[in-house]
Each structure stands twice: as C-alpha cells, then as structure tokens.
Motif scaffolding. Structure first.
Motif, PDB file in Angstrom:
ATOM      1  N   ALA A 219     -11.391  64.521 -64.499  1.00 41.05           N
ATOM      2  CA  ALA A 219     -10.715  64.257 -63.220  1.00 41.05           C
ATOM      3  C   ALA A 219     -10.182  62.834 -63.171  1.00 41.05           C
ATOM      4  N   ASP A 220     -10.962  61.895 -63.717  1.00 43.91           N
ATOM      5  CA  ASP A 220     -10.520  60.499 -63.736  1.00 43.91           C
ATOM      6  C   ASP A 220      -9.271  60.345 -64.590  1.00 43.91           C
ATOM      7  N   ALA A 221      -9.256  60.984 -65.764  1.00 46.16           N
ATOM      8  CA  ALA A 221      -8.091  60.905 -66.644  1.00 46.16           C
ATOM      9  C   ALA A 221      -6.870  61.557 -66.002  1.00 46.16           C
ATOM     10  N   ALA A 222      -7.064  62.698 -65.363  1.00 47.32           N
ATOM     11  CA  ALA A 222      -5.945  63.375 -64.707  1.00 47.32           C
ATOM     12  C   ALA A 222      -5.351  62.494 -63.614  1.00 47.32           C
ATOM     13  N   ASP A 223      -6.209  61.856 -62.835  1.00 53.84           N
ATOM     14  CA  ASP A 223      -5.719  60.962 -61.785  1.00 53.84           C
ATOM     15  C   ASP A 223      -4.974  59.781 -62.387  1.00 53.84           C
ATOM     16  N   PHE A 224      -5.498  59.253 -63.481  1.00 56.90           N
ATOM     17  CA  PHE A 224      -4.834  58.129 -64.152  1.00 56.90           C
ATOM     18  C   PHE A 224      -3.428  58.513 -64.605  1.00 56.90           C
ATOM     19  N   PHE A 225      -3.285  59.681 -65.211  1.00 55.29           N
ATOM     20  CA  PHE A 225      -1.974  60.104 -65.714  1.00 55.29           C
ATOM     21  C   PHE A 225      -1.000  60.455 -64.590  1.00 55.29           C
ATOM     22  N   HIS A 226      -1.496  60.630 -63.386  1.00 53.32           N
ATOM     23  CA  HIS A 226      -0.613  60.798 -62.238  1.00 53.32           C
ATOM     24  C   HIS A 226       0.032  59.467 -61.847  1.00 53.32           C
ATOM     25  N   HIS A 227      -0.525  58.360 -62.343  1.00 56.98           N
ATOM     26  CA  HIS A 227      -0.034  57.040 -61.972  1.00 56.98           C
ATOM     27  C   HIS A 227       0.637  56.284 -63.114  1.00 56.98           C
ATOM     28  N   ILE A 228       0.119  56.458 -64.333  1.00 58.17           N
ATOM     29  CA  ILE A 228       0.551  55.653 -65.474  1.00 58.17           C
ATOM     30  C   ILE A 228       1.046  56.545 -66.604  1.00 58.17           C
ATOM     31  N   GLY A 229       2.156  56.132 -67.253  1.00 53.90           N
ATOM     32  CA  GLY A 229       2.639  56.836 -68.438  1.00 53.90           C
ATOM     33  C   GLY A 229       3.727  57.850 -68.144  1.00 53.90           C
ATOM     34  N   PRO A 230       4.279  58.442 -69.205  1.00 53.48           N
ATOM     35  CA  PRO A 230       5.409  59.360 -69.037  1.00 53.48           C
ATOM     36  C   PRO A 230       5.072  60.617 -68.252  1.00 53.48           C
ATOM     37  N   LEU A 231       3.802  61.019 -68.254  1.00 57.83           N
ATOM     38  CA  LEU A 231       3.422  62.205 -67.493  1.00 57.83           C
ATOM     39  C   LEU A 231       3.555  61.986 -65.991  1.00 57.83           C
ATOM     40  N   ALA A 232       3.372  60.752 -65.545  1.00 54.87           N
ATOM     41  CA  ALA A 232       3.416  60.473 -64.108  1.00 54.87           C
ATOM     42  C   ALA A 232       4.760  60.893 -63.514  1.00 54.87           C
TER      43      ALA A 232
END
Length: 278
Positions: A219-232
């Motif tokens: 869950a922490d990683a998923a939240d992170f990728f919602h903010h940072i990187g091309p996936l966001a």
C-alpha cells in the motif's frame, strides 16, 4: 517531459513533500555515489557544487565526511530548497542556493568538485549545460554524477508500467530531458566530451529501488507511485480505480518482509575538466 517550470512549481512541491520516500528509493545507490564523490574529492580544503541538490542528502553526506569542504548546493525548486535548508541548519560548510544550477555555479569561485545524484538529466540542452558547468570548474576539477540506465533495466518504470497500463513505454530517439535522458552510455560520453570534460569512466550499479516499507509496504509503494515517477501521470490521466488494483497486484511480486524492492540500475559517471574550455 519535466521542464524547469515544473520543478519550480508542481513537481518541485511534490518531491519536497515526498523527499523521505524518494531518499528511501535511493538508499541502496546513495552509499555508492557518496563513496565515488569522496574518492574524487581533492585532499585538503576544496570547493564543491551540488547540481540539482533536491532535499540536500548528497551534500549533507559530503559535509559530514569532509568538514574541510566548502559546499554550495543548488536547486530550481523553492520547496526542495526549503527542505534542504532546514536539514542543513547548523552545517556551516554548506550553503543552499535556489536557482538555475548552471547560471548559479558560474557566479561562484571555481569549483574543485561538482557532483549530483540524479539531478543532471533534465537540461534542455545538455551540451550547453555541461559546458557552463565546465566554465564553473577549475582545470582538473572532478565531476561525479549518477543517472538511471535504460528504462528496461529499471522495472519500476518499464515492467510495472506495462502491467498497470497495458503499454510498455517506447523511448523516443535521441536525448530527451527526463529520468532516462542519460541512459545511453555512448551518447552521454559524447555530450561530456563536447562540453570540455574528459570521461574517466561510467560504473554500472544495480540496486534495489525501495518503493514501499512498513507494515503494509505494498500500500505504501502504491501510494508513492501515485505521486512520484512516470506511473503518477498515467494513473492521474486514466482516473480508473481498477488501475490501482492492478498496480498493487504487480507490486506484490516485489514484496519481501517489510519492503517492496524493485530491480533498478544506474550509472555513476566520473569526468575531469580539461585544461581548456570548449
């Protein structure tokens, strides 16, 4: 493509809010880069410039290891600069400056060492930028920086993207400012040489990119990728809740114990300022 105006605005604000998690991502790379910077530093007092310092971690590491250094850390983002200044409070040898790294560096006394952790891949014109940095360095000064290798070697940006969106990103030809702007070793070497830097080498560093941690690292990683990187950007543009489930299912394969660790790869470049500017 991330522009200067992005870093002074929305992107900079996001990275400032996420600096602890972005530092965590590089936790297995930073010690290698910090060691390369220390090894390239001259003996005795010296002047150093951190290009695109972000939240200041690399400058703080050098200041702790070499209290005889005079370090100036530069970044475009006022929000990241605010974080870096807070963290650097009490570190007398470290000055944090907001502004364009190339223009600001040329206003300072000639540097003996220039360094960067993933802060040099966003120049609109990399030859002009590194030429400007060469002008800010004394002959024989050292340059050390890290950057990502190819997208395919960084599964958080390739395999993960494909799993979530159904599309594997196709890199455009030539240099494009962004995380993978210096992925091509030969092209990067040519840029440095054209800008007055003699390349000393590029070391491949494979490392675990720690995208999540804690009691629920997925869950922490998923939240992170919602903010940072091309996936966001992809997640925001799609606005499809199902993509979040697909993201978490992809992250599970990289979960172990209390972290999500995704294979990543970087270059650590070393170069020396030539006797004459180009």
């Amino acid at each position: 493509m991330t522009t200067a105006s992005d870093w002074t605005g929305r992107v900079g604000r996001t990275w400032a809010a996420e600096w602890q998690r972005t530092d965590r991502c590089f936790a297995n790379l930073s010690p290698r880069l910090d060691a390369a910077i220390r090894e390239s530093a001259p003996t005795g007092p010296f002047r150093a410039i951190d290009i695109g310092c972000g939240a200041g971690s690399t400058s703080l590491a050098l200041a702790a290891a070499r209290p005889d250094a005079t370090i100036t850390a530069i970044d475009l983002s006022p929000d990241l600069i605010a974080v870096a200044r807070t963290r650097a409070a009490g570190t007398a040898s470290l000055t944090i400056r907001e502004g364009d790294a190339v223009a600001t560096a040329q206003q300072l006394p000639s540097a003996d060492l220039l360094f960067s952790r993933h802060g040099v891949m966003f120049f609109a014109d990399p030859v002009a930028a590194f030429t400007g940095l060469r002008a800010a360095a004394r002959p024989g000064a050292r340059l050390v920086f890290s950057c990502f290798r190819d997208r395919s070697d960084n599964l958080w940006a390739s395999e993960l993207m494909e799993h979530v969106t159904g599309q594997r990103p196709t890199p455009p030809p030539g240099y494009v400012p962004g995380p993978f702007g210096f992925a091509d070793r030969a092209a990067t070497a040519a840029i440095l040489a054209s800008a007055g830097w003699a390349v000393d080498g590029a070391t491949r560093v494979d490392f675990d990119y720690i995208a999540g941690s804690g009691s629920d690292p997925v869950a922490d990683a998923a939240d992170f990728f919602h903010h940072i990187g091309p996936l966001a950007s992809a997640l925001k543009e799609a606005a499809d809740p199902a993509l979040d489930d697909r993201l978490k299912s992809a992250l599970v394969r990289y979960a172990r114990d209390t972290v999500v660790a995704i294979p990543a790869s970087a270059w650590i470049w070393r170069a020396t300022a030539t006797g004459e500017q180009p």
